[in-house]
Design an enzyme around this catalytic site. Structure first.
Site, PDB file in Angstrom:
ATOM      1  N   GLY A   1      -6.022 -21.813  11.543  1.00 35.66           N
ATOM      2  CA  GLY A   1      -5.302 -21.427  12.747  1.00 35.66           C
ATOM      3  C   GLY A   1      -3.993 -20.736  12.459  1.00 35.66           C
ATOM      4  O   GLY A   1      -3.046 -20.839  13.243  1.00 35.66           O
ATOM      5  N   GLY A   2      -3.941 -20.016  11.344  1.00 37.69           N
ATOM      6  CA  GLY A   2      -2.717 -19.306  10.988  1.00 37.69           C
ATOM      7  C   GLY A   2      -2.472 -18.109  11.885  1.00 37.69           C
ATOM      8  O   GLY A   2      -3.266 -17.772  12.767  1.00 37.69           O
TER       9      GLY A   2
ATOM     10  N   HIS B   1     -21.140  -7.825  -3.748  1.00 44.59           N
ATOM     11  CA  HIS B   1     -22.094  -6.978  -3.049  1.00 44.59           C
ATOM     12  C   HIS B   1     -22.012  -5.523  -3.508  1.00 44.59           C
ATOM     13  O   HIS B   1     -22.931  -4.739  -3.245  1.00 44.59           O
ATOM     14  CB  HIS B   1     -21.885  -7.074  -1.534  1.00 44.59           C
ATOM     15  CG  HIS B   1     -20.559  -6.594  -1.066  1.00 44.59           C
ATOM     16  ND1 HIS B   1     -19.392  -7.301  -1.258  1.00 44.59           N
ATOM     17  CD2 HIS B   1     -20.194  -5.469  -0.408  1.00 44.59           C
ATOM     18  CE1 HIS B   1     -18.377  -6.638  -0.732  1.00 44.59           C
ATOM     19  NE2 HIS B   1     -18.838  -5.514  -0.214  1.00 44.59           N
TER      20      HIS B   1
ATOM     21  N   HIS C   1      -0.425  -5.673 -17.324  1.00 43.93           N
ATOM     22  CA  HIS C   1      -1.008  -6.827 -18.013  1.00 43.93           C
ATOM     23  C   HIS C   1      -0.046  -7.418 -19.040  1.00 43.93           C
ATOM     24  O   HIS C   1       0.019  -8.651 -19.200  1.00 43.93           O
ATOM     25  CB  HIS C   1      -2.323  -6.428 -18.677  1.00 43.93           C
ATOM     26  CG  HIS C   1      -3.469  -6.351 -17.718  1.00 43.93           C
ATOM     27  ND1 HIS C   1      -4.263  -7.442 -17.423  1.00 43.93           N
ATOM     28  CD2 HIS C   1      -3.946  -5.329 -16.974  1.00 43.93           C
ATOM     29  CE1 HIS C   1      -5.188  -7.089 -16.539  1.00 43.93           C
ATOM     30  NE2 HIS C   1      -5.014  -5.816 -16.251  1.00 43.93           N
TER      31      HIS C   1
ATOM     32  N   ASN D   1       0.768 -13.356  -5.134  1.00 42.34           N
ATOM     33  CA  ASN D   1       1.125 -14.534  -4.361  1.00 42.34           C
ATOM     34  C   ASN D   1       1.361 -15.722  -5.277  1.00 42.34           C
ATOM     35  O   ASN D   1       0.785 -15.817  -6.366  1.00 42.34           O
ATOM     36  CB  ASN D   1       0.091 -14.860  -3.271  1.00 42.34           C
ATOM     37  CG  ASN D   1      -1.120 -15.588  -3.806  1.00 42.34           C
ATOM     38  OD1 ASN D   1      -1.125 -16.811  -3.872  1.00 42.34           O
ATOM     39  ND2 ASN D   1      -2.138 -14.849  -4.190  1.00 42.34           N
TER      40      ASN D   1
ATOM     41  N   HIS E   1       0.854  -1.188   0.000  1.00 45.40           N
ATOM     42  CA  HIS E   1       0.000   0.000   0.000  1.00 45.40           C
ATOM     43  C   HIS E   1       0.897   1.248   0.000  1.00 45.40           C
ATOM     44  O   HIS E   1       1.369   1.674   1.067  1.00 45.40           O
ATOM     45  CB  HIS E   1      -0.900   0.021   1.237  1.00 45.40           C
ATOM     46  CG  HIS E   1      -1.925  -1.057   1.275  1.00 45.40           C
ATOM     47  ND1 HIS E   1      -3.015  -1.081   0.434  1.00 45.40           N
ATOM     48  CD2 HIS E   1      -2.030  -2.161   2.070  1.00 45.40           C
ATOM     49  CE1 HIS E   1      -3.753  -2.143   0.704  1.00 45.40           C
ATOM     50  NE2 HIS E   1      -3.179  -2.810   1.689  1.00 45.40           N
TER      51      HIS E   1
ATOM     52  N   HIS F   1      -1.064  -6.637  -5.222  1.00 44.38           N
ATOM     53  CA  HIS F   1      -1.067  -7.928  -4.528  1.00 44.38           C
ATOM     54  C   HIS F   1      -0.435  -8.968  -5.439  1.00 44.38           C
ATOM     55  O   HIS F   1      -0.632  -8.944  -6.664  1.00 44.38           O
ATOM     56  CB  HIS F   1      -2.505  -8.334  -4.186  1.00 44.38           C
ATOM     57  CG  HIS F   1      -2.674  -9.818  -3.997  1.00 44.38           C
ATOM     58  ND1 HIS F   1      -3.172 -10.642  -4.991  1.00 44.38           N
ATOM     59  CD2 HIS F   1      -2.416 -10.620  -2.937  1.00 44.38           C
ATOM     60  CE1 HIS F   1      -3.210 -11.878  -4.555  1.00 44.38           C
ATOM     61  NE2 HIS F   1      -2.757 -11.899  -3.314  1.00 44.38           N
TER      62      HIS F   1
END
Length: 303
Positions: free
Chosen positions: A261-262, A178, A148, A111, A99, A109
């Site tokens: 549970g990370g 939404h 791109h 990954n 950011h 972003h």
């Protein structure tokens, strides 16, 4: 000897090197060092979080490596493969969100990850996933085209059909249902990828990870010193709210991390530091803020 069906050690070595290379480049671009925070997970595994806050260029950024194991697949991991429910699992990846402080510099972003589902007496079921996407606050066609085109160059050696397929997948995935709007201008996204065997799938995943710095750093360099005022910062904070909504409601990586549970601090490092919401706010027609909605927040071919 034949190549292994899946080489966990090779993937881990690559991911740790990728994290180190990206952090070194970002430290050079920002001028301040990243914090290093190694952690362990009680159920198995751990990771290394590399963070910067209140940098010269990056208001907040994280480049995380994780390698975790578990005794039973969480719902987010088996939703698309119900036949794997209940298996032991192993997952590793590098995930980053940046950011920038300047509203004219986009959030980004990326990954790359792999997943293995294990069951005694059966061959491991493995796949790769990942991608990258760009979220501008003030849109620039040159930035979108560059981002791109870099993604396309990374994928084309592994099949010319991959970029249009993964680009469309990204447009569908990073979409706030939404709000009926995309999160940004997209990029590429893939999951459950094991096509062509380990060497091909891993090679394609590495190509995506290696392309990140070429895709983003030229954009950051162009925009990081653009003059701005309170109006731009205010709009940036408002649009960052959309980023928060997507990550907490839809993002599969966030859901998987929380369900398995990370480490919460590392999972939620993707959230921006300053955010605003307003009731039923609309930009004034003809303004640069309105142009983001009319010219950039729509699925289109940028190349």
């Amino acid at each position: 000897m034949p190549a292994p069906a899946f080489d966990t050690s090779a993937v881990k070595t690559y991911l740790l090197d990728l994290q180190a290379r990206i952090v070194a480049a970002l430290e050079a671009a920002d001028g301040l060092p990243f914090r290093t925070d190694a952690w362990e997970r009680p159920e198995g595994g751990g990771g290394i979080s590399r963070l910067i806050e209140e940098g010269k260029v990056l208001e907040r950024g994280g480049v995380n490596f994780s390698h975790v194991t578990g005794s039973q697949l969480p719902p987010s991991a088996s939703a698309h493969r119900p036949e794997l429910a209940g298996r032991r699992w192993e997952a590793m990846g590098v995930s980053l969100v940046l950011h920038p402080k300047n509203p004219y510099a986009p959030t980004v972003h990326m990954n790359v990850r792999c997943f293995v589902a294990l069951k005694d007496g059966e061959a491991p079921v493995w796949w790769f996933g990942g991608g990258m996407d760009l979220t501008p606050y003030y849109g620039f066609e040159d930035d979108a085209r560059h981002f791109h085109a870099t993604c396309k160059r990374a994928l084309d050696p592994f099949g010319l059909e991959l970029h249009p397929r993964f680009k469309a997948w990204c447009d569908r995935y990073f979409f706030l249902k939404h709000r009926n709007e995309p999160r940004g201008v997209g990029g590429v996204f893939f999951d459950d990828f094991s096509e062509g065997g380990f060497d091909h799938a891993f090679g394609m995943t590495k190509s995506v990870g290696d392309a990140f710095l070429d895709a983003y750093l030229p954009i950051l360099e162009r925009r990081k010193d653009t003059a701005y005022g309170e109006r731009e910062r205010d709009f940036q904070a408002y649009r960052r709210g959309r980023y928060v909504e997507f990550n907490l409601v839809y993002d599969r990586g966030t859901l998987f991390g929380l369900q398995s549970g990370g480490r919460t601090e590392s999972i939620l490092m993707s959230l921006p530091p300053i955010v605003k919401w307003r009731y039923d706010w609309q930009p004034e027609p003809g303004t640069p803020e309105a142009a983001l909605y009319t010219d950039f927040l729509s699925a289109r071919d940028w190349i």
